[in-house]
Scaffold this motif. Structure first.
Motif, mmCIF file in Angstrom:
data_model
loop_
_atom_site.group_PDB
_atom_site.id
_atom_site.type_symbol
_atom_site.label_atom_id
_atom_site.label_comp_id
_atom_site.label_asym_id
_atom_site.label_seq_id
_atom_site.Cartn_x
_atom_site.Cartn_y
_atom_site.Cartn_z
ATOM 1 N N THR A 66 45.571 17.230 92.377
ATOM 2 C CA THR A 66 45.595 16.020 90.790
ATOM 3 C C THR A 66 46.635 17.010 89.471
ATOM 4 O OG1 THR A 66 43.413 14.747 91.061
ATOM 5 C CG2 THR A 66 44.401 15.029 89.158
ATOM 6 N N ASN A 67 46.433 17.633 89.308
ATOM 7 C CA ASN A 67 46.597 18.301 87.538
ATOM 8 C C ASN A 67 48.581 19.398 88.522
ATOM 9 O OD1 ASN A 67 44.750 18.099 87.127
ATOM 10 N ND2 ASN A 67 43.668 19.967 87.401
ATOM 11 N N SER A 68 48.513 19.860 90.204
ATOM 12 C CA SER A 68 50.044 20.311 90.647
ATOM 13 C C SER A 68 50.347 20.223 91.550
ATOM 14 C CB SER A 68 49.497 21.689 91.045
ATOM 15 O OG SER A 68 48.928 21.702 92.003
ATOM 16 N N GLY A 69 49.955 18.609 92.094
ATOM 17 C CA GLY A 69 50.711 17.984 93.001
ATOM 18 C C GLY A 69 50.893 18.636 93.999
ATOM 19 N N SER A 70 50.357 20.288 94.938
ATOM 20 C CA SER A 70 49.962 21.174 95.862
ATOM 21 C C SER A 70 48.543 21.577 95.569
ATOM 22 C CB SER A 70 50.748 22.637 95.289
ATOM 23 O OG SER A 70 49.952 23.210 94.311
ATOM 24 N N PHE A 71 48.478 21.155 97.084
ATOM 25 C CA PHE A 71 47.498 22.114 98.202
ATOM 26 C C PHE A 71 47.218 23.366 98.033
ATOM 27 C CE2 PHE A 71 44.292 22.232 101.409
ATOM 28 C CZ PHE A 71 43.415 21.872 101.816
ATOM 29 N N PRO A 72 45.873 23.917 97.434
ATOM 30 C CA PRO A 72 46.513 25.386 96.954
ATOM 31 C C PRO A 72 45.145 25.936 98.700
ATOM 32 C CG PRO A 72 44.188 24.182 96.781
ATOM 33 C CD PRO A 72 44.986 22.852 97.403
ATOM 34 N N LEU A 73 46.014 27.361 98.659
ATOM 35 C CA LEU A 73 45.663 28.049 99.691
ATOM 36 C C LEU A 73 44.565 29.781 99.518
ATOM 37 C CD1 LEU A 73 48.660 28.059 101.497
ATOM 38 C CD2 LEU A 73 46.790 27.029 102.061
ATOM 39 N N TRP A 74 44.803 29.652 97.775
ATOM 40 C CA TRP A 74 43.930 30.278 96.594
ATOM 41 C C TRP A 74 43.019 30.179 96.615
ATOM 42 C CZ3 TRP A 74 43.477 34.924 97.523
ATOM 43 C CH2 TRP A 74 42.368 36.050 97.285
ATOM 44 N N TRP A 75 41.736 30.320 96.418
ATOM 45 C CA TRP A 75 40.330 30.089 95.389
ATOM 46 C C TRP A 75 40.196 30.630 94.303
ATOM 47 C CZ3 TRP A 75 35.175 28.504 98.450
ATOM 48 C CH2 TRP A 75 34.027 27.912 97.765
#
Length: 734
Positions: A66-75
């Motif tokens: 929602t906020n960055s439009g990217s799928f995160p690989l880091w939590w």
């Protein structure tokens, strides 16, 4: 119309079985399917990994999309950051879970459908295992599948970590495909077995290793059988090797990055005592006759009174090899689950590769339940083929088992709980089934199936309850000051001594902490947090720091003496505690109190990113803290596993970013690739020349990228090969 439907079911018996499993799965999950916002919660009162792992990671991904439009690989909300990619404790890449994250629906409703699918897969898998690999009829396979699907072992876990439980549910289907590949030396089954293994590896690494042990044992048994036929033996070897290649390819997106992380994992320091954690206590062997009142998922293996009765008749099965195989699986699983109470566990941990990384030996009990279901299938087949196998004495035995089970449930019951009355359902089922077997009516098959459902379905449902969002996500009021600082755009972390702000509350409020609860831990970070928290325990637990967990000592949290300077190195501004901290240094002082909660401010906090003299970095952690040359770095943007900074270095210095180092971090300086070093063995460090620089840092492990490509290629090639084999079979048949 009615007769047409009945005829359709008769013409498609396997599809009918699949439909019945779907109806039962939906019925079991109906309280959650009919209430999209209801939270699945265990009645054990022990909390749930569904919230700690599943919802937290899924919500974090939704926030990033929602906020960055990217799928995160880091939590980044827990343990100063940890990988999502290649992390076996996070199952967000399992397609059904991933779909529930991406669809615009309530996460809890999506999770309910994922669990419904898991129940269905459990039934289908056990049915295929019994039908395809064992010499039993359709009815026996169907009832065995009902036993496995409705076992409390699954329902007790499914309200916990749903990804882990999905792995439990995939186990019978995986073993069925592998056995078919070994028995038939079939390329088609080898592909299916490899794909299922890939799924299992990404969902439940523990079950994957345990299954691998049984597959190796079964493979050796088959090798012994074929020892005088070299051609068949060679083909079996080829099929096995091919299956391993497909498995590795299907799981490459998880396997490749995981291999880069393993050398730095705290589990490398496990000893036998650590691994023995939550072994099955001897008194809990009474689960054979009645379920325990505590509903603790790791020690649950009650399979029902009817399955125990059916299992007794498996001694008469003509399939002797099958019988002894499953008896061996049952005995090995139960003895292994007892941990160091017998020599077997220590021997296996020392000899079998990978087992030294595992703990909680009671997780082997899933294979005991699977063995009970398989032996029940053999016993039911005996009863249906030999109607004189049972006598009136079995009705007496059924009554005695009922009395023993109901009495045990009543004696062991928890105050104010009426679950012991479910023993009456079990008693009714076993007595009704015994009478039916003695009388031998024409409809004996559906009667037996109904009796199994009557016994196990209410019991499976009793392990689950609904919980409201307000009940689970209530944030301590004292945390409002922390949340307010975060809303102001400040970048900082929190340390909760007893996890007063658990991971789901951190994610909900977009806060970040240095503590956490996750079995995937980097040794260098665990060591730093042990030192920073003042925790004297050397043991490995599921929590960081180890003193935040009651695994070693119930009062271990009282042993902690926080070191403000080291916490400051990790960008800790606030320390939250549910008990008073004594003998505090002047840099850590209380600023608020609400009931038992106390909030402390850390004056030794360092910024999330800063410049430090390279010589100070080489001199150790405290040299950094005492250096007058520490200069805050301007952070333009903090993403989900990324940093964008503008840094003005007055001389050659090192940019330190307070984030856990792991293989996969990448950096650029003014658009040029730069190397990342480990600072204080734990944090990110980038050497900068004098001047103003634009620095970008992000977590993007190349091992994950390569793994995704390999996994997609494997899935495409496997699908094409299966279609080709299927087309060739049809052509040959025609």
């Amino acid at each position: 119309m009615f007769h047409s439907v009945i005829n359709w079911f008769r013409r498609h018996p396997d599809l009918s079985v699949a439909l019945i499993f779907a109806v039962l799965a939906c019925a079991l999950m109906s309280p959650f399917l009919l209430a999209p916002d209801a939270i699945m919660w265990p009645r054990s009162g022990l909390g749930s990994d569904l919230i700690t792992y599943n919802w937290t990671s899924a919500q974090y991904i939704r926030q990033s999309l929602t906020n960055s439009g990217s799928f995160p690989l880091w939590w980044d909300t827990t343990m100063s950051g940890m990988p999502l990619a290649g992390n076996p404790a996070v199952r967000v890449f399992y397609p059904p879970i991933l779909l529930s994250i991406l669809l615009p629906i309530s996460l809890f409703w999506g999770f309910a459908w994922v669990n419904t699918l898991s129940f269905w897969i459990a039934g289908i898998g056990m049915y295929v295992l019994a039908r395809r690999t064992m010499p039993v009829g359709r009815c026996a396979a169907f009832i065995a599948a009902l036993i496995f699907m409705l076992t409390p072992r699954i329902s007790a876990n499914i309200v916990g970590d749903m990804g882990y439980t999905a792995g439990l549910c995939w186990t019978p289907l995986t073993f069925a495909c592998i056995r078919a590949a070994i028995d038939k030396r079939s390329l088609q089954w080898a592909i299916l077995g490899g794909l299922c293994c890939g799924f299992l590896f990404t969902l439940n690494f523990v079950n994957f290793l345990y299954l691998g042990l049984f597959v190796a044992a079964y493979g050796l048994l088959q090798v012994y059988t074929l020892r005088h036929t070299p051609r068949k033996l060679l083909k079996l070897t080829g099929v096995g090797a091919f299956m391993l290649v497909v498995m590795a390819g299907a799981a490459a997106f998880m396997l490749f990055p995981l291999l880069t992380f393993l050398p730095y994992q705290s589990r490398q320091a496990f000893n036998l005592a650590d691994a023995n954690y939550l072994a099955l206590p001897l008194p809990f062997l009474t689960e054979v006759l009645f379920p325990g009142p505590f509903k603790f998922p790791e020690w649950t293996f009650y399979a029902g009174l009817l399955p125990i009765t059916f299992m007794m008749f498996s001694f008469r099965s003509p399939a002797r090899r099958e019988f002894w195989w499953w008896v061996g699986v049952l005995l090995f699983s139960v003895i292994f689950a007892l941990g160091t109470a017998t020599p077997l566990y220590g021997l296996v941990v020392q000899i079998v590769p990978g087992f030294s990384l595992m703990r909680v030996p009671s997780r082997m009990l899933m294979f005991a339940v699977m063995a009970i279901a398989a032996l029940s299938a053999l016993g039911i087949d005996v009863l249906l083929k030999n109607r004189r196998a049972i006598s009136k004495n079995w009705v007496v035995l059924a009554v005695m088992l009922t009395l023993a089970s109901v009495t045990g449930r009543y004696v062991m019951r928890r105050p104010e709980e009426l679950d012991w009355l479910l023993g009456l359902f079990a008693g009714f089922s076993i007595i009704a089934a015994s009478i039916a077997l003695v009388l031998n009516p024409r409809q004996i098959k559906p009667i037996l199936a109904i009796c199994v459902v009557v016994e196990l379905l209410p019991l499976a449902a009793s392990y689950m309850r609904t919980a409201s969002f307000e009940e689970i996500f209530a944030t301590p009021p004292i945390a409002n000051q922390i949340i307010e600082d975060d809303l102001n755009g400040d970048i900082f972390r929190i340390f909760s001594l007893r996890r007063e702000l658990p991971d789901h509350l951190l994610t909900l409020n977009r806060l970040q902490s240095v503590d956490g609860l996750n079995s995937f831990q980097f040794t260098h970070y665990a060591d730093l947090m042990r030192e920073a928290s003042g925790c004297p325990l050397e043991e490995v637990t599921a929590a960081i720091p180890a003193c935040a967990s009651p695994e070693v000592r119930a009062d271990a949290y009282l042993l902690m003496q926080p070191v403000p300077e080291l916490l400051g190195l990790l960008n800790v501004r606030y320390v939250l505690s549910s008990f008073e901290l004594e003998d505090l240094p002047s840099s850590l002082h209380q600023i608020a109190q609400d009931g038992e909660y106390r909030l402390y401010l850390n004056d030794a906090e360092l910024p999330r990113a800063f410049l430090a003299n390279t010589g100070d970095l080489n001199a150790g952690r405290f040299a950094i803290l005492q250096s007058p040359d520490v200069i805050p770095a301007a952070i333009n943007q903090v993403g989900y596993g990324s940093f964008d900074l503008t840094v003005d270095a007055p001389e050659s210095m090192t940019l330190v970013i307070s984030e856990t180092w792991a293989p996969g971090w990448q950096a650029t300086i003014d658009g040029q690739a730069a190397s990342i070093e480990r600072v204080s063995d734990t944090l990110l460090g980038i050497e900068l020349a004098e001047g103003t620089h634009h620095v970008q840092v992000n977590f993007s492990p190349s091992a994950f990228t390569i793994g995704v490509i390999v996994t997609l290629s494997t899935l495409i090639l496997a699908s094409v090969t299966l279609l080709y084999i299927r087309a060739s079979q049809k052509q040959n048949a025609g």
